[in-house]
Design an enzyme around this catalytic site. Structure first.
Site, PDB file in Angstrom:
ATOM      1  N   GLU A  40      -1.594  27.643  10.353  1.00 61.14           N
ATOM      2  CA  GLU A  40      -0.454  26.942   9.765  1.00 61.14           C
ATOM      3  C   GLU A  40      -0.892  25.557   9.304  1.00 61.14           C
ATOM      4  O   GLU A  40      -1.715  24.901   9.951  1.00 61.14           O
ATOM      5  CB  GLU A  40       0.668  26.815  10.804  1.00 61.14           C
ATOM      6  CG  GLU A  40       1.937  26.189  10.272  1.00 61.14           C
ATOM      7  CD  GLU A  40       3.026  26.051  11.333  1.00 61.14           C
ATOM      8  OE1 GLU A  40       4.202  25.956  10.945  1.00 61.14           O
ATOM      9  OE2 GLU A  40       2.700  26.029  12.537  1.00 61.14           O
ATOM     10  N   LYS A 113       8.849  30.593   6.502  1.00 65.32           N
ATOM     11  CA  LYS A 113       9.044  30.540   7.958  1.00 65.32           C
ATOM     12  C   LYS A 113      10.527  30.600   8.307  1.00 65.32           C
ATOM     13  O   LYS A 113      11.334  29.797   7.828  1.00 65.32           O
ATOM     14  CB  LYS A 113       8.421  29.246   8.490  1.00 65.32           C
ATOM     15  CG  LYS A 113       8.427  29.085   9.994  1.00 65.32           C
ATOM     16  CD  LYS A 113       7.708  27.790  10.374  1.00 65.32           C
ATOM     17  CE  LYS A 113       7.628  27.586  11.860  1.00 65.32           C
ATOM     18  NZ  LYS A 113       6.917  26.318  12.199  1.00 65.32           N
ATOM     19  N   CYS A 155       3.946  30.597  13.631  1.00 73.30           N
ATOM     20  CA  CYS A 155       4.073  29.685  14.770  1.00 73.30           C
ATOM     21  C   CYS A 155       5.301  29.933  15.650  1.00 73.30           C
ATOM     22  O   CYS A 155       5.316  30.844  16.464  1.00 73.30           O
ATOM     23  CB  CYS A 155       4.017  28.245  14.275  1.00 73.30           C
ATOM     24  SG  CYS A 155       3.537  27.054  15.562  1.00 73.30           S
TER      25      CYS A 155
END
Length: 274
Positions: A40, A113, A155
């Site tokens: 990321e 995301k 993440c």
């Protein structure tokens, strides 16, 4: 086919990070058709959210995406950029987007995301508020490599089991998790959560994390790893700017699923809004 996770210590200067990633690719020495994952914020991290937003590109064009396309084509690999800032319709917020490129350099898929990191952590940053600077995505994403389906996550998504269950329902054999997981939360939960998601869904999980102390004193955990469908850690890199590598074994994948057909025993089916 090799699964490769590149572990980086990115800073706020894009050119430095692209050079670091190039050296890592050379070190990993992928063969044609391998799957390579960057962490990321690989192209810019540690300079603060404003620095990250300042380099946001329109989806499908821009210097970072051009570099990614060139590297994928150079090595003949599937190259997935952990995350790149991409433009949203809001002036002061952008998407954090994972981008998958084919061996010919084509942009195959993008994933914004879904889950933003708005939390309090007892580290030297303390308060994280991604929603101040980023727009949450709304869609699942995956892409196909021949007969292999690859799911995309980023993440903080790791803490939401239903996302991985939905990707498995879509036929995913591998899920990618680029991250900048903090040192404090990483030490407590990183490996346990990764292994749980792989075991629960009987798939390979490839996790590429940032590592070390960055310009703004953020500390990331490293420990990039590749986990098989039985939950075994095939390779783990605790620290350093290094690749983690492991083989993808389709026979093992099918064997695990045949012997323990978990989805067939599920009593509830998750839905997803289109």
């Amino acid at each position: 086919m090799k699964l490769i996770a590149l572990q980086m210590t990115s800073n706020g200067v894009v050119e430095d990070n692209l050079l670091q990633a190039e050296r890592l690719l050379q070190q990993a020495d992928p063969a044609a058709g391998d799957l390579v994952l960057l962490p990321e914020n690989f192209a810019c991290y540690g300079g603060g959210d404003k620095a990250y937003i300042s380099i946001a590109e329109y989806l499908g064009k821009g210097p970072i995406q051009t570099w990614l396309s060139q590297q994928a084509k150079l090595y003949g690999i599937y190259l997935v950029a952990g995350s790149v800032p991409t433009q949203s319709q809001e002036q002061h917020r952008c998407y954090t987007t994972s981008l998958a490129f084919s061996p010919t350099g084509e942009l195959l898929q993008h994933y914004h995301k879904l889950h933003l990191f708005d939390v309090e952590v007892a580290d030297n940053v303390g308060s994280y508020r991604e929603s101040d600077s980023f727009v949450a995505g709304e869609q699942l994403a995956w892409f196909d490599m021949g007969g292999i389906r690859v799911g995309m996550a980023i993440c903080f998504d790791l803490r939401f089991p239903y996302l991985f269950q939905l990707l498995r329902q879509q036929g995913c054999d591998i899920v990618l998790l680029p991250a900048a997981f903090t040192a404090l939360t990483g030490e407590a939960h990183w490996q346990a959560l990764l292994q749980a998601r792989a075991i629960e869904n009987e798939l390979y999980l490839v996790a590429a994390n940032q590592t070390g102390t960055h310009e703004n004193q953020r500390q990331t955990w490293g420990h990039s790893m590749i986990i098989d469908p039985w939950g075994r850690c095939l390779d783990l890199q605790p620290s350093g700017i290094v690749p983690a590598r492991a083989d993808f074994n389709p026979q093992l994948l099918q064997q695990v699923r045949d012997r323990m057909p978990v989805p067939l025993h599920g009593q509830l089916q998750l839905g997803w809004r289109e």
